[in-house]
Design an enzyme around this catalytic site. Structure first.
Site, PDB file in Angstrom:
ATOM      1  N   CYS A 381       0.828  -1.207   0.000  1.00  0.00           N
ATOM      2  CA  CYS A 381       0.000   0.000   0.000  1.00  0.00           C
ATOM      3  C   CYS A 381       0.866   1.264   0.000  1.00  0.00           C
ATOM      4  CB  CYS A 381      -0.999  -0.045   1.146  1.00  0.00           C
ATOM      5  SG  CYS A 381      -2.488   0.882   0.741  1.00  0.00           S
ATOM      6  N   HIS A 507      -3.412  -5.160   0.492  1.00  0.00           N
ATOM      7  CA  HIS A 507      -2.853  -5.626   1.767  1.00  0.00           C
ATOM      8  C   HIS A 507      -2.872  -7.153   1.797  1.00  0.00           C
ATOM      9  CE1 HIS A 507      -2.434  -1.863   4.042  1.00  0.00           C
ATOM     10  NE2 HIS A 507      -3.432  -1.442   3.291  1.00  0.00           N
ATOM     11  N   GLU A 509      -1.267  -9.148   3.493  1.00  0.00           N
ATOM     12  CA  GLU A 509      -1.086  -9.745   4.830  1.00  0.00           C
ATOM     13  C   GLU A 509      -2.387 -10.267   5.440  1.00  0.00           C
ATOM     14  OE1 GLU A 509      -0.828  -6.564   4.053  1.00  0.00           O
ATOM     15  OE2 GLU A 509      -1.386  -5.193   5.678  1.00  0.00           O
TER      16      GLU A 509
HETATM   17  N1  GLN Z   1      -2.133   6.674   2.844  1.00  0.00           N
HETATM   18  C1  GLN Z   1      -2.211   5.934   1.632  1.00  0.00           C
HETATM   19  C2  GLN Z   1      -3.574   6.045   0.968  1.00  0.00           C
HETATM   20  O1  GLN Z   1      -4.517   6.425   1.588  1.00  0.00           O
HETATM   21  C3  GLN Z   1      -1.838   4.486   1.842  1.00  0.00           C
HETATM   22  C4  GLN Z   1      -2.821   3.726   2.657  1.00  0.00           C
HETATM   23  C5  GLN Z   1      -2.285   2.442   3.199  1.00  0.00           C
HETATM   24  O2  GLN Z   1      -1.067   2.211   3.202  1.00  0.00           O
HETATM   25  N2  GLN Z   1      -3.138   1.600   3.700  1.00  0.00           N
HETATM   26  O3  GLN Z   1      -3.723   5.746  -0.190  1.00  0.00           O
END
Ligand code: GLN
Length: 553
Positions: A381, A507, A509
């Site tokens: 992310c 994500h 994970e």
């Molecule tokens: N802050 C970033 C976004 O909102 C990444 C979010 C995250 O890593 N879950 O896109």
């Protein structure tokens, strides 16, 4: 009708109540029962999505986009089921629903009160999960005695009349501290917490005593007698080297059998724990290790990255190798020279998700170090976004490239707000959340890892790679290895001629399971092992030196 197991906690929070409940769930599932789990959290936030990770640890994202308590991650990993967002209930949700119903006139002019309206709403949430399941395990967050937990405790007390005494089992999990100077395990706090529970009308059927060492039969007898619990219902859940060994502890104590008997279920069916136990055995006999640098901003609180840690552990179990985490404070990496030295001996670098400016420059440095030295890199992310910013700045030459999240005035917003997010003002539950499909390009490292062209992953973000810069980035060599099916969103990127430099907007994970590691984590850890052993070709001086060092050893 489903059977219900209610799990409460006493003495202290964070004593592994969720893991105990999940272990029990695993054992019941292994007996062929359809098990589901639910967390009842007394806080007033609607969900933990807007909470600071320092206060609440990670936000666990469900398939259907719920932003939930991290205990749901344990539940999913242990019972191996994808849970719905409705498996996470908070006071905030209960009140929002009741107040919305009141505004809609659903209560037909009644005075709306905690008893019965709030309690009924909680009960409805618990009972709803019973459909299509044999057993529902509901865990009440916090500890008995907390003021805010009272409506939940009252609801689980009353539910006994809805489902019938024979269909419900109360399990209380309490801490038994070891007092160093006198070298004694003390049961008094646990006794007090049981008394507190009984004073509000809940007599536990079983008590799980959490301690750093096994609890003697004598102490168990004492608790049984003073708390009116069958001796067979008192279990010692002592610390073991791995959380995945807890189901065996519970089994050895006979708690699953006892609970099944209480619920009128056929306890003579042996649980099929073969695959699980083989996994625990593999973990206990791991040889060698790799060290992964986890570059984050909440590194003092490991729970903020709980699922990432667990996914690394799963990959380690798969490869029979210990995965050590070197917690790297992202802010410290701002100075490039320091970043070079701090990270150079790692076998892998992982930049997890995150929000807000603090630490971002350090994460960008981490991406640079991995790209230029050949150290395997997994970006998750924000770890994809920081990698793309790094590539844009240092390879494409857009020196002021940034994400508009961190620098709204950047001339090159290579990471920008998604169109779907432009008019969103509310912070809670409004991101791109839950599972989305991703097409993977053949011939990429990601394709090799997944072994399939189309995957689903869970998301939680507002920003994305800007399509205005895709051509420029691609021409400079960045590979867009994963795209949304309509090709409008970049889901994964990688750097070419690198052992493993993969970053994903999702994500992964959250999908990893102890006996089924996530492919990206499994491949990342395999790459870290290869890198550790010097088994890859790169032209950079650091990597060469590292190879030489490995050979000498
Ligand atoms: N802050 C970033 C976004 O909102 C990444 C979010 C995250 O890593 N879950 O896109």
């Amino acid at each position: 009708m489903a059977k219900h197991i209610m799990v409460t906690g006493g003495v202290a929070s964070s004593l592994g109540k969720g893991i105990t409940a999940a272990s029990l769930g695993r054992l019941l599932k292994a007996r062929g029962l359809r098990v589901t789990m639910q967390k009842l959290d007394p806080y007033v936030n609607v969900d933990p999505g807007t909470m600071n990770p320092f206060q609440h640890g990670e936000v666990f994202v469900t398939q259907d986009g719920g932003e939930t308590d991290l205990d749901l991650g344990h539940y999913e990993r242990f019972i191996d089921e994808n849970l719905p967002r409705s498996a996470s209930v908070s006071t905030g949700q209960i009140y929002s629903t009741v107040i919305a119903k009141e505004r809609a006139g659903d209560y037909m002019g009644q005075t709306v009160q905690v008893v019965p309206h709030i309690i009924n709403e909680i009960k409805a949430r618990i009972l709803a999960l019973g459909e299509n399941h044999d057993v529902v395990i509901s865990e009440v967050g916090g500890t008995v005695g907390d003021i805010e937990g009272l409506p939940f405790l009252e609801a689980i007390r009353q539910i006994r009349y809805d489902v019938g005494r024979e269909n419900i089992c109360y399990v209380h999990c309490a801490l038994v501290p070891f007092i160093g100077p006198t070298k004694e395990l003390k049961t008094k706090p646990a006794q007090h917490s049981i008394r507190e529970l009984r004073s509000i009308g809940i007599q536990p059927d079983a008590v799980v005593l959490r301690a750093d060492r096994p609890i003697s039969t004598e102490l168990k007898r004492k608790i049984a007698m003073l708390s009116d619990v069958d001796i067979d219902g008192v279990a010692s859940a002592h610390d073991v080297p791995s959380i995945y060994a807890i189901p065996q502890v519970i089994r050895d104590e006979g708690l699953d059998t006892y609970v099944m008997k209480k619920l009128g279920l056929d306890e003579t069916i042996e649980p099929d724990m073969g695959e699980w136990n083989a996994m625990v055995q593999r973990q206990a006999t791991q040889t060698g290790s790799v060290t992964i640098g986890l570059v984050g901003k909440y590194v003092e609180l490991h729970d903020a990255y709980l699922s990432v840690q667990e996914a690394l552990i799963h990959a380690g179990i798969h490869h029979g190798i210990d995965v050590n985490i070197d917690w790297v404070q992202a802010e410290e990496l701002v100075d490039p020279a320091f970043a070079d030295t701090r990270l150079k001996d790692l076998d892998g670098i992982l930049v997890p998700g995150g929000f807000g400016l603090r630490g971002v420059e350090g994460k960008i440095q981490a991406g640079r170090v991995a790209r230029t030295t050949g150290i395997p890199y997994l970006g998750i992310c924000l770890g994809l976004q920081s990698a793309v910013i790094e590539y844009a700045r240092n390879v494409v030459g857009l020196t002021e490239a940034h994400s508009s999240e961190f620098d709204p005035d950047t001339p090159d917003a290579v990471i920008d707000l998604m169109d779907s997010q432009r008019d969103v003002n509310d912070l809670g539950g409004t991101m791109r959340l839950g599972v989305y499909p991703c097409k993977i390009a053949e011939g990429t490292v990601a394709y090799k890892a997944y072994g399939e062209p189309f995957v689903y992953e869970r998301h939680r973000h507002r920003y994305e790679v800007s399509n205005h810069y895709r051509t420029q980035l691609a021409e400079a060599g960045l590979i867009f290895s994963g795209l949304s099916p309509d090709e409008r969103l970049v889901e994964m990127v990688e750097v070419k001629d690198h052992l493993f430099y993969v970053a994903t907007q999702a994500h992964p994970e959250f999908m990893s399971r102890p006996n089924r590691p996530h492919p990206l984590f499994a491949s990342f850890v395999a790459a870290a092992k290869t890198y550790r052993d010097g088994g890859h070709v790169t032209t950079t001086a650091t990597a060469k030196a590292k190879r030489a060092k490995t050979k000498v050893n």
